[in-house]
Structures are given as structure tokens and as C-alpha cells.
Design a protein around this motif. Structure first.
Motif, PDB file in Angstrom:
ATOM      1  N   ALA A  22       0.858  -1.181   0.000  1.00 28.91           N
ATOM      2  CA  ALA A  22       0.000   0.000   0.000  1.00 28.91           C
ATOM      3  C   ALA A  22       0.893   1.229   0.000  1.00 28.91           C
ATOM      4  O   ALA A  22       1.965   1.218   0.619  1.00 28.91           O
ATOM      5  CB  ALA A  22      -0.915   0.002   1.222  1.00 28.91           C
ATOM      6  N   GLY A  23       0.465   2.256  -0.725  1.00 28.13           N
ATOM      7  CA  GLY A  23       1.289   3.460  -0.764  1.00 28.13           C
ATOM      8  C   GLY A  23       0.761   4.463  -1.777  1.00 28.13           C
ATOM      9  O   GLY A  23      -0.392   4.364  -2.221  1.00 28.13           O
ATOM     10  N   ARG A  42       7.006   5.514   2.938  1.00 30.09           N
ATOM     11  CA  ARG A  42       8.146   6.085   3.658  1.00 30.09           C
ATOM     12  C   ARG A  42       9.407   5.247   3.503  1.00 30.09           C
ATOM     13  O   ARG A  42      10.526   5.751   3.577  1.00 30.09           O
ATOM     14  CB  ARG A  42       7.777   6.169   5.142  1.00 30.09           C
ATOM     15  CG  ARG A  42       8.896   6.579   6.039  1.00 30.09           C
ATOM     16  CD  ARG A  42       8.456   6.539   7.494  1.00 30.09           C
ATOM     17  NE  ARG A  42       9.528   6.097   8.358  1.00 30.09           N
ATOM     18  CZ  ARG A  42       9.364   5.602   9.567  1.00 30.09           C
ATOM     19  NH1 ARG A  42       8.144   5.469  10.065  1.00 30.09           N
ATOM     20  NH2 ARG A  42      10.388   5.214  10.286  1.00 30.09           N
ATOM     21  N   TYR A  43       9.215   3.943   3.252  1.00 34.74           N
ATOM     22  CA  TYR A  43      10.350   3.029   3.304  1.00 34.74           C
ATOM     23  C   TYR A  43      11.028   2.804   1.955  1.00 34.74           C
ATOM     24  O   TYR A  43      12.102   2.242   1.906  1.00 34.74           O
ATOM     25  CB  TYR A  43       9.903   1.699   3.919  1.00 34.74           C
ATOM     26  CG  TYR A  43       9.146   1.908   5.216  1.00 34.74           C
ATOM     27  CD1 TYR A  43       9.834   2.120   6.405  1.00 34.74           C
ATOM     28  CD2 TYR A  43       7.750   1.955   5.235  1.00 34.74           C
ATOM     29  CE1 TYR A  43       9.148   2.349   7.594  1.00 34.74           C
ATOM     30  CE2 TYR A  43       7.057   2.171   6.416  1.00 34.74           C
ATOM     31  CZ  TYR A  43       7.756   2.375   7.598  1.00 34.74           C
ATOM     32  OH  TYR A  43       7.080   2.609   8.759  1.00 34.74           O
ATOM     33  N   ARG A 137      11.730  14.633   4.379  1.00 33.92           N
ATOM     34  CA  ARG A 137      11.384  13.724   5.477  1.00 33.92           C
ATOM     35  C   ARG A 137      12.624  13.147   6.145  1.00 33.92           C
ATOM     36  O   ARG A 137      12.651  12.945   7.362  1.00 33.92           O
ATOM     37  CB  ARG A 137      10.477  12.608   4.976  1.00 33.92           C
ATOM     38  CG  ARG A 137       9.823  11.830   6.131  1.00 33.92           C
ATOM     39  CD  ARG A 137       9.134  10.580   5.650  1.00 33.92           C
ATOM     40  NE  ARG A 137      10.038   9.805   4.847  1.00 33.92           N
ATOM     41  CZ  ARG A 137       9.853   9.506   3.562  1.00 33.92           C
ATOM     42  NH1 ARG A 137       8.764   9.913   2.943  1.00 33.92           N
ATOM     43  NH2 ARG A 137      10.750   8.797   2.899  1.00 33.92           N
ATOM     44  N   VAL A 141      13.528  12.306  10.132  1.00 31.33           N
ATOM     45  CA  VAL A 141      13.907  10.981  10.622  1.00 31.33           C
ATOM     46  C   VAL A 141      15.240  11.081  11.370  1.00 31.33           C
ATOM     47  O   VAL A 141      15.396  10.531  12.461  1.00 31.33           O
ATOM     48  CB  VAL A 141      14.001   9.970   9.455  1.00 31.33           C
ATOM     49  CG1 VAL A 141      14.558   8.634   9.939  1.00 31.33           C
ATOM     50  CG2 VAL A 141      12.634   9.779   8.807  1.00 31.33           C
TER      51      VAL A 141
ATOM     52  N   ILE B 160       8.566   7.531  14.082  1.00 29.93           N
ATOM     53  CA  ILE B 160       9.366   8.756  14.028  1.00 29.93           C
ATOM     54  C   ILE B 160       8.847   9.693  15.115  1.00 29.93           C
ATOM     55  O   ILE B 160       7.679  10.080  15.084  1.00 29.93           O
ATOM     56  CB  ILE B 160       9.247   9.460  12.661  1.00 29.93           C
ATOM     57  CG1 ILE B 160       9.542   8.500  11.510  1.00 29.93           C
ATOM     58  CG2 ILE B 160      10.179  10.674  12.602  1.00 29.93           C
ATOM     59  CD1 ILE B 160       9.330   9.122  10.118  1.00 29.93           C
ATOM     60  N   GLU B 161       9.714  10.014  16.058  1.00 28.16           N
ATOM     61  CA  GLU B 161       9.292  10.993  17.063  1.00 28.16           C
ATOM     62  C   GLU B 161       9.353  12.376  16.425  1.00 28.16           C
ATOM     63  O   GLU B 161      10.411  12.819  15.981  1.00 28.16           O
ATOM     64  CB  GLU B 161      10.185  10.944  18.300  1.00 28.16           C
ATOM     65  CG  GLU B 161       9.673  11.895  19.380  1.00 28.16           C
ATOM     66  CD  GLU B 161      10.421  11.801  20.710  1.00 28.16           C
ATOM     67  OE1 GLU B 161       9.809  12.108  21.733  1.00 28.16           O
ATOM     68  OE2 GLU B 161      11.597  11.419  20.699  1.00 28.16           O
ATOM     69  N   GLY B 207       2.823  10.928   4.838  1.00 38.63           N
ATOM     70  CA  GLY B 207       3.508   9.663   4.611  1.00 38.63           C
ATOM     71  C   GLY B 207       4.502   9.269   5.685  1.00 38.63           C
ATOM     72  O   GLY B 207       5.374   8.437   5.443  1.00 38.63           O
ATOM     73  N   PHE B 208       4.382   9.856   6.883  1.00 37.58           N
ATOM     74  CA  PHE B 208       5.322   9.496   7.947  1.00 37.58           C
ATOM     75  C   PHE B 208       5.113   8.063   8.447  1.00 37.58           C
ATOM     76  O   PHE B 208       5.968   7.508   9.104  1.00 37.58           O
ATOM     77  CB  PHE B 208       5.233  10.492   9.108  1.00 37.58           C
ATOM     78  CG  PHE B 208       6.157  11.672   8.953  1.00 37.58           C
ATOM     79  CD1 PHE B 208       6.278  12.313   7.723  1.00 37.58           C
ATOM     80  CD2 PHE B 208       6.918  12.135  10.007  1.00 37.58           C
ATOM     81  CE1 PHE B 208       7.143  13.391   7.568  1.00 37.58           C
ATOM     82  CE2 PHE B 208       7.791  13.209   9.865  1.00 37.58           C
ATOM     83  CZ  PHE B 208       7.897  13.835   8.651  1.00 37.58           C
ATOM     84  N   ASP B 209       3.932   7.518   8.178  1.00 36.46           N
ATOM     85  CA  ASP B 209       3.625   6.110   8.449  1.00 36.46           C
ATOM     86  C   ASP B 209       3.481   5.788   9.929  1.00 36.46           C
ATOM     87  O   ASP B 209       2.482   5.199  10.340  1.00 36.46           O
ATOM     88  CB  ASP B 209       4.683   5.186   7.830  1.00 36.46           C
ATOM     89  CG  ASP B 209       4.094   3.820   7.510  1.00 36.46           C
ATOM     90  OD1 ASP B 209       3.356   3.714   6.511  1.00 36.46           O
ATOM     91  OD2 ASP B 209       4.341   2.875   8.288  1.00 36.46           O
ATOM     92  N   PHE B 240      -1.999   2.810   7.298  1.00 40.49           N
ATOM     93  CA  PHE B 240      -2.217   1.486   6.714  1.00 40.49           C
ATOM     94  C   PHE B 240      -2.442   0.430   7.793  1.00 40.49           C
ATOM     95  O   PHE B 240      -1.840  -0.652   7.769  1.00 40.49           O
ATOM     96  CB  PHE B 240      -1.051   1.099   5.790  1.00 40.49           C
ATOM     97  CG  PHE B 240      -0.855   2.071   4.661  1.00 40.49           C
ATOM     98  CD1 PHE B 240      -1.833   2.227   3.680  1.00 40.49           C
ATOM     99  CD2 PHE B 240       0.287   2.855   4.574  1.00 40.49           C
ATOM    100  CE1 PHE B 240      -1.656   3.129   2.631  1.00 40.49           C
ATOM    101  CE2 PHE B 240       0.466   3.754   3.537  1.00 40.49           C
ATOM    102  CZ  PHE B 240      -0.506   3.893   2.563  1.00 40.49           C
TER     103      PHE B 240
END
Lengths: 585, 585
Positions: A22-23, A42-43, A137, A141, B160-161, B207-209, B240
Motif C-alpha cells: 500500500a502506498g 516512507r520506506y 522527510r 527521521v 518517528i518521534e 507519509g510518515f507512516d 495502513f
């Protein structure tokens, strides 16, 4: 369950697995009978394929899809015929068996790619789309990882992370405090902290021994390019320590952060006295990635009838290696650069050390080849180098030539963002003289302790007293600063007297902490790091804005949520307030 | 270096070492020729000894010392003749060779011991001294450990903080927002966040998930005993995911915290539907450490001419095990207890299940032994038990008997603070009817999604629609809550319509997030834990105040720093504000 894997996860070993991803759709490439969808989360990015074997309904669905649609995709992992070695998932692709649109997207206002077509304002307004870009982003991170490294290190060292209040008390000198009206206490206000300084010292009085906090602080001041009204500090304090103990501890922390988050080993941090930093670098935050030290040549240049130098309090020189071939235009450029109001110099003298051993300078009229040779020796200039000389009032010119040094460092590519040179600047002056008020101000804050050996100077030459104050400087950026605090009430009284406070004034402004000190205050010292700036440095950025998820602009506005904004009359009334707007003239 | 060891560190293996300690004097015991000083720091207490062999100057120094003096002590570690097995350093003592007073202390306003003589107000005013007490400080140490456990777990899970802004925008419904006047934007205000809800949802759009943050939130409301104007949340959001994914993740987190900080293993968390919680426990935050479930006996009690029950919408009963021997006085006490305004019941019916198999009730006039036997069977009461019955309007009585159940749990010692029973309460109603405004309100918030199978009820019986909303409840305390969010704009529009918003109103209040959802919003869900309450639960405390370093009182005042306070006229002017205090009547 929306997915079996992320878009950055599948490898050659996963071939023939039935998976669900999903994305967001990064892009769709249509080659007639064959289409490729880059699916992003994100990955990572995974390539989805529609070809002659794909179910016809999927082929039809393709028509509806567009950039930034959120989809769920099922399919079979297979090996790519043409592999992409640039991405970790580049060896595989997904033969689609099912697609479901989870959420459609309008055409975004700018492209969601590393090199976007969106301007600054547009990207700030749609910050939630800007944050989808990998280049943005990844800074956040990194920030998260750095915060965790800080905590892991300090917790292992027995620091207690303690939250201090955000709603505190406004102080008389707190003209730049943000204030918060209290509904329950009519006519009264809280203030937001510019730092938790008082509270962390109280925690030492409370015997917490080791305190830290990663904490938001607030300052209502005109914002320079790289300031924010709310900013984050790594705030620390320790008891029963001297300066060496503190610097060792936080040097350890800094090294740990470098290693954990960038896998960079840095050398032990040199300790540089403030006076040396000013003399050699023209700055209390020296960039030590390159040499090009400032030389005081005042004594060498006097008495040759060059009135500019003869009348100057100070003449300083730097040697730019290999720049003897700078053109007239380049040299004029440098002169204009130092004449800008930000630097404010009258002019720039140059000496080219020619390859043949001769010298060519802008002051040949006044100085012989032998004279210039003496200069060259003093600044260690060799054939092929360029000597740049500035003169005038000492404090001003030291700073100005320091700036020129940084500019030459830029021009010569000596300020590599992948090289990190931390150091401690120590022995700051305790006091600085303020011309306007004609009295001394505390350079750090009024609780900073003088060096024991300088205490005797407090009565005679207070301007010469050095403090147990220190800054952590990396690559010319001030990352943190702190001091060993005064915990002796007699010494504190002396300090207040030096600062021109009456006993009553001292009590009114600082009485609160002073009272606490009456009940057994331990020796203590601390430091605060500017976390935004530290992350920005680690990320190789020039501004802190890109390491903050939702930053404000230079007017203190968040243009995404359009804040600050007016509030309802009823709310003002409840707070016992009335607007009192000045008429525009 | 002020110390070689801490006061909690030395053991029998350290005998004959020359050491230096630093800390506070807990107490001095003088036995003529021999004196003992208990030296305290955060890490423990070490006994210092002055005896006939000690240097005379130290003996003289003793005269000057008092409680809470900060001293540095040098000496030799030696074995105690009379060991103290209660403290880790109890096998050794220090034969003093040198003492230095680092900081004297006035007599503190209360004793710095676990059982202090200081009252609440005094301890709050001198909070920095109160925090020296081991029983207080250990709660803050626990808090720090718990925070680190949260972060360690969530970072390992790729969260992610991310820090969200503290200076945000006031919303129309935000009557309880604290506001902050902006000096740079005259007449405009920031607001302090009641929660980072909008921002965390935007981070999902970005999108930080996986996002989390341990974050201060603010609410300007009248404070009940256990509320603070600033409080801390563990705020989380995931993309998701469905409800099961979220609950699994945060059940894992909660178990990890229990294990890491208390070394407690808790069972898998049951999922209890809201309706079951209300029915069996009379509360949406059931204390499941003990049974004593509520039974609906409405059908059993009708038609016996007992008008109280005959006219009641609902009759509920609990069985208090082994309480058949409650005295008249005890039963009267319970009746008075339920008649207090907080419970508001008219009365309480009891049935004693005597040892001999007979029943004795307060309604014997209306119900036969056989009738009561049926009740007893229904509530599973055995000989020796006590049945307590309440009747009236269903919603009210369910809550009231739920409170009685908790009170009986207290009386019977069934609410052990060392036992932890977490559960998920799920399937909350989506909406609750508000009598005053005669419309539905969102029970959680307007972005909470309805259960798919209940969507069809939205048009016909909206009050019956269940939400994908969940609470984490431990020992009767609501520790956290969250929901699966709506990310579909059509469903969202339907929700707003149900809540009585026009399109324009919805846009004005929530347009900002709605606009973001136009660019591809992922399915997402989240949760927020009340961190203060969680720490308080772990620490076995009844109030959150003792897990906050510098709390405010019920009037929102910090009596230590005396805040809030008035600010200068000049500062108000700069903020374009005037006070508008109502005259007191």
C-alpha cells in the motif's frame, strides 16, 4: 491488514511470494501494452507491472489512477529483466493481480520529488505534501534518531529526564516572553519559558544530581532568517561537578551522537580560550575545518607613512593559499564584499606572493619588497599565496577579517559539510561592558561563576575576569553553551553588585532562586544545546527550518494553518482583555 | 572533582579505600565521644563516623553542621561493627579524615524524610525541598524510566518521534484553548494545543507512516482534583492499519513498559465491548481486578406490588461475597453512601444470604424466600453473601451501582495496587445525544470512523452506530484512547451532516484537514495515552500531582513561583492589549 510488506522491503529472496503493498503512486509510465507504476511509501519505492498477462479489469483501472493516489496493490513478486541498481528493491517487481484505490488525489500543487518545482511559499503552505518528499522527510527521521541517541546516552549516565513547566512566570527582564492570559486568575498572565534555567537549577537544589530534558523554548523577538519563535533545546544540569567533568560528559554525548546517527568518529575536542578564538579566528565560534589563521601584523606595518595603517589600532592579515593569481576583478569583488554594511570595512589591502618570489601589493607605494617579505614570513605565506590585510578599530576588524576568512574558506572549498570539527571555547569573559547603560552585563547569565583565580580581579579589573563558561562550537556554529554556576551566596552578592543591582533589585528579580540556595545548594553546572541547529548541522543544511516539521516564517506565521489569527470577542471577554490596536499612520 | 563515589555506592568490597563523598546531611547523632553523620544524595545514604581517633579539627567542625548542609567528606571505608541490613551501604561506614562545608543550610521548613511533618501547601511552596524526599523523587525517576521505555519500544518499531508546534491556531470550538497574543501580528493570537490531533493526522497524509511524541498539552478549564492546566500525552498515529493492528502495537508497548519499569508480566488484554462494560461494570472504564459483576434483575422483580421496583426502568444487583454479616450500621452506611449527591440514588435494597440458606432482605414484605432465592441464583450469591440492589432510570443506576461496586471492592480489599488488569474497551458509540442542543455530538471526535457494518445505520438509527474507537483501561482508570480515522471524504461529509454541520460550517471548522485529505490520505488510526495518569498508576498513587516535578494547584497556580502574575503596562501595550477587569459585585 492493509499490507504484507512495505514498499522498501522486497528483495530477490522474495520472488514468487504473493504480497500486498500500500502506498502512493509516484508515477505511471505507459509503454503501450505495458505499464509501470512506482508505488511509494516512507520506506521506499516498488515497481508494479501491468502487461499482457495482467487481468483486464486492472488495465481498465489504470485509466483512473494518477499521481499521489493511495492504492492497495496485490501481486506476485518476480525478478526484473532490467534491474535498477539505484534502489534496494530494484531487482524485483510486482506482477499485479489486484488494485484497490484507497484514496484518490487531486493534482498536487507541486511535484512530490527530490527536485520539486514548488517554490518556498507554496511548499510551506502545503507542508504536508512537502514532507512527503524524501529529501525533506529524511531530516525529520534524522532528528528523531538524534533525539533518541541523546536520551539513550544520558539515561545510561543516570540522568533523570524531567519535564519542567511551560506555563511559568513572566520576569521583569522578560520583555521577550510570550505571555498567556489566565482565565481563572483575571488580570494575571503566565509566561512561556525562554529556557528552563531556573527550574533546572532548582532540580539541583532538589538533589536530582543529573537532569536533562529535550524541551521547547519560546522567544517573542524579531526573527532573523534562522530563528523560530519556538525552538528546541537539549537542556542539562549536573551536581558536584567542575568544568572538566561537564565538558567530558557532553563531549561524550556529542561523539555518541556522531557515531550513532552519522557513523562518524570525531577527534577529542580541543579547548580553546575565548581570547585565542578572537585573536586567531576573529570569532567566538571558530570554524576550525581550515587554518588560514588571523595574524596581528600591527607592529610590522607602522611608520611607513601609510596613514591608514599608521592610524589604525589594529592591522590583521590572513593568508589565502594559492590565490596569488586572483584577478583584478576577484580582488575588487573581495574589497566590495568587505565594504558591505554587514562587514563595514573601509577597504582591503592585498599582497600577492608571486611564483618568482617577488611581491605585488596594493600598497607598493609605501612598502618595499623587504617590508612585504617580513609580512609574508609573519603570516607564513609562500610563493603563490595571497595575503589579505584589514585595519581599523581592533574589535571591529578582528570580527571583519574573521568573516573574510570564512568567505575565503567558502571560495576555496575548505568548508566541507561532511567534515566535522568540534571544539570547546572556554574562559569567556564574565562581564561585558555596555556602552549604552554604562555598566557591566553578565555575558552568560548572572549565576555564572568566575574562575577562582580571577575572583580577586572582580574588585579591581572586573572586565578581565574570566568565567567558568563554555560553548560547544562545530564548524563555526555555536551548538551549545553553559557554565559552572555560582552556589555561594556571598559570591553571588558580589556578582549582583558588579552588575549594578541594589540588594532590593537582586531580591526582586532573582530572589526566588536565591531563597532556594539558602537550604543547601550543591555545586552545579550545566549546558544547553540548540537541538534544531545541531540537527541542521548533522543534516548538512544551512537553515533550521528544514529540520522542523511545521516551521513558522520570518513573521512568526505558520502559513499552512494561517496562525496567529483573530479570536472571538467572547473569548477575549472571558480573559478580561480588550484589544488596543494602534491606529496605522 | 567533588566526589569519588556517590552515597549509594560503597560496599564491603571497598573497605580500606580512601574515598570522597559529597551530599546533604540527613542527620547527626551525637553519642558523647562518638558521632554519626548520615550523608545523603540521590543514590543513597552513607554513614560517616567521628570517634576518638578522628582529627580534632573535624570534631570542632561538627559543631557548625546541621541538617541539609552540603558537605564534602573524605575518609577511609571500614566495616561497620553493627550493620544496617536495610540499606545497601549498611555494611560499611566512613572514618572521616576531612570535612568541607560546600553550602550551609538554614533550618528547612519541614523535615526532609519519607514521613515529613510538612503540610501540602508548605511542601508545594518549597517544592525543591519536597523533591529531596526519596518518596517524592522516586516517582519522577520512574517517570523518566517510563518515558525512555516508551521511546525505546516505539523507535524500535520504526516510529518517528516528531515535534509538532506549541504555538498553533485557536479553533472556534476551542473555548478552552489557552491563547498567546502575538506582538509581531497585532490583534492576533496563537493558541496552545489541547492535543496535536490535526498535526498527527497531517503527518499521516505526509507519509510518515508511524508517528509518536511525548508532548505537553494544555487546557484552560476549571480544574478538578486530578487535572492540570498542562499535562503530558504519549501521542501516536499509524498508517495502513486497522483497529487490530493498532491495539496489538500498543498492547505490546504497554506490556513492555510494565516489564521494563516494574518487572511485571501482564496477561493479554481482553477486548470488552462498550455495551458489556456498561452492563457488567456500570462504567466504560471497568476495574477488572475483581468480579462482583452487575446483574440486570429487572425482569425478576416486577409484579410483587413493590412500587419502587415496579416503576423502575432498571433494577440492578451485585453480590458482595461473604458480607451477609454486615451490621445494620454498615448497611445504613452504604445506603447513605449511595444517597450522596455524587451517586444520587434514592435508596439501596439488600438481601442477606444467611448461612442456614434463608434470606433476610429490606424488602421481605414484598418478596418471598423463593423470590429471593431466584435473585440469588441470578447473581450467583451463595450462603454468606450479601446482595445489593439499586433501581431507577437505567443509565443513571448502571453508573451508580458501578460506583457501589467499586466502593465494595475497596471495603473488601479487592483493589490491590500491586495487581494490574489492563483491557481494551472497544465498540464505543459513534455519537452521543445531547439533550441541551438537541443534536448528536461525536463521542470521540468528528474524524472517528464508524464500524463498516454499522454505516447503514447512520441514516436510520445513528445513535446505534458503533465506532472504531477504543480505550485502554487499567484498574478502572482510563489510560488512553483513540480511534481509526475517517479518510474518505464522502463518509466524512455524512458524518458532519449527522453532527448537524452545514457544508460551510464543516469547511470553516475542519476545512484545513479536509483539504489535506484531497491529496491522497492513507487509512490511519491512532491513540493518545495520558502519561501523567499512567505514571501515577505505575507508582501506585492516587493523584497525578506527585508525578509532576512542578505541579499547579486547583486554581491553576504555581505557588512556588507565584504564577500567574500581573505583567507590566508596557508589555501589555506592546501586545496591543488592555485589561478589562469586571468590577466585583
Amino acid at each position: 491488514m492493509y499490507r504484507t510488506h512495505t514498499c522498501g522491503e522486497l528483495r530477490i529472496a522474495d520472488i514468487n511470494k504473493e504480497i500486498t503493498l500500500a502506498g502512493w503512486i509516484q508515477r505511471i509510465r505507459d509503454f503501450g501494452g505495458m505499464s509501470f507504476i512506482d508505488l511509494r511509501d516512507r520506506y521506499g519505492i516498488t515497481q508494479l507491472v501491468v502487461d499482457e498477462n495482467t487481468d483486464k479489469t486492472i488495465v481498465e483501472q489504470l485509466e483512473e489512477l494518477g499521481r499521489e493516489f493511495v492504492i492497495q496493490a496485490k501481486g506476485l513478486v518476480r525478478e526484473r529483466s532490467s534491474k535498477n541498481t539505484k534502489i534496494p528493491t530494484g531487482e524485483i517487481e510486482i506482477a499485479l493481480t489486484e488494485i484497490k484505490v484507497l484514496s484518490p488525489s487531486e493534482v498536487p500543487p507541486f511535484t512530490i520529488q527530490d527536485d520539486t518545482d514548488g517554490g518556498d511559499d507554496l511548499r510551506m503552505k502545503y507542508r504536508y505534501l512537502d514532507l512527503r518528499r524524501n529529501v525533506v522527510r529524511k531530516n525529520l527521521v534524522l532528528r528523531s534518531k538524534m533525539a533518541h541517541a541523546v536520551r539513550t546516552y544520558l539515561n545510561a549516565q543516570d540522568f533523570i529526564e524531567t519535564e519542567t513547566p511551560v506555563l511559568i512566570k513572566s520576569t521583569p527582564e522578560g520583555a521577550r516572553d510570550f505571555v498567556v492570559p489566565s482565565r481563572m486568575n483575571p488580570g494575571e498572565f503566565y509566561a512561556l519559558p525562554q529556557s528552563p534555567q531556573t527550574f533546572k537549577q532548582l532540580l539541583m537544589v532538589a538533589g536530582f544530581d543529573r537532569y536533562y530534558q529535550i524541551v521547547k523554548c519560546f522567544r517573542d523577538e524579531d526573527l532573523r532568517a534562522d530563528r523560530q519563535p519556538e525552538f528546541t533545546q537539549i537542556d542539562c544540569e549536573m551536581s558536584f561537578v567542575d568544568q572538566k567533568d561537564v565538558l567530558n560528559m557532553f563531549e561524550g554525548l556529542t561523539k555518541y551522537m556522531f557515531k550513532e546517527t552519522l557513523n562518524v568518529d570525531v577527534d577529542d575536542f580541543p579547548w580553546m580560550p575565548y581570547s585565542e578564538a578572537i585573536e586567531k579566528y576573529g570569532s567566538d565560534k571558530p570554524d576550525t575545518r581550515f587554518e588560514m589563521l588571523i595574524n596581528n601584523i600591527t607592529d610590522l606595518v607602522k611608520g611607513n607613512n601609510f596613514v591608514v595603517f599608521d592610524s589604525a589600532e589594529y592591522v590583521g592579515a590572513i593568508c589565502a593559499k594559492g590565490c596569488a593569481d586572483y584577478s583584478r576583478k576577484q580582488l575588487d569583488g573581495l574589497t566590495k564584499w568587505v565594504q558591505r554594511p554587514q562587514i563595514g570595512a573601509k577597504g582591503l589591502v592585498y599582497v600577492k606572493c608571486n611564483k618568482d618570489g617577488s611581491f605585488k601589493s596594493s600598497v607598493d607605494k609605501f612598502y618595499s619588497q623587504d617590508d612585504l617579505k617580513v609580512w609574508a614570513e609573519k603570516v607564513d605565506a609562500k610563493a603563490g599565496d595571497l595575503i589579505l590585510v584589514m585595519s581599523g578599530e581592533k574589535d571591529h576588524i578582528q570580527g571583519a577579517i574573521g568573516e573574510l576568512r570564512l568567505e575565503m574558506g567558502n571560495q576555496l572549498g575548505l568548508r566541507d559539510k561532511n567534515i566535522f570539527k568540534p571544539l570547546w571555547v572556554v574562559d569567556f569573559p564574565l562581564l561585558e561592558w555596555d556602552e549604552e547603560s554604562q555598566r557591566f552585563h553578565a555575558m552568560h547569565h548572572p549565576f555564572t561563576s568566575p574562575k577562582v583565580e580571577d575572583i580577586k580581579l572582580m574588585d579591581t579589573e572586573p572586565g578581565k575576569v574570566r568565567a567558568n563558561a563554555y560553548d560547544l562550537v562545530i564548524n563555526g556554529v555555536e551548538i551549545g553553551g553553559g557554565s559552572v554556576r555560582i552556589f555561594d551566596s556571598e559570591l553571588q552578592a558580589k556578582m549582583f553588585k558588579l552588575l549594578g543591582f541594589t540588594k532590593e533589585e537582586a531580591q526582586a528579580q532573582f530572589g526566588f532562586l536565591m531563597n532556594a540556595f539558602k537550604y543547601g545548594a550543591p555545586p552545579h553546572a550545566g549546558i544547553a544545546f540548540g537541538f534544531d541547529r545541531l540537527v541542521s548541522l548533522f543534516a548538512g543544511l544551512d537553515t533550521i527550518r528544514d529540520v522542523i516539521a511545521f516551521p513558522k516564517n520570518n513573521a512568526g506565521r505558520d502559513i499552512m494553518i494561517d496562525s496567529p489569527s483573530v479570536i472571538a470577542e467572547a473569548q477575549l471577554e472571558e480573559l478580561n482583555l480588550k484589544l488596543d490596536l494602534k491606529e496605522k499612520e
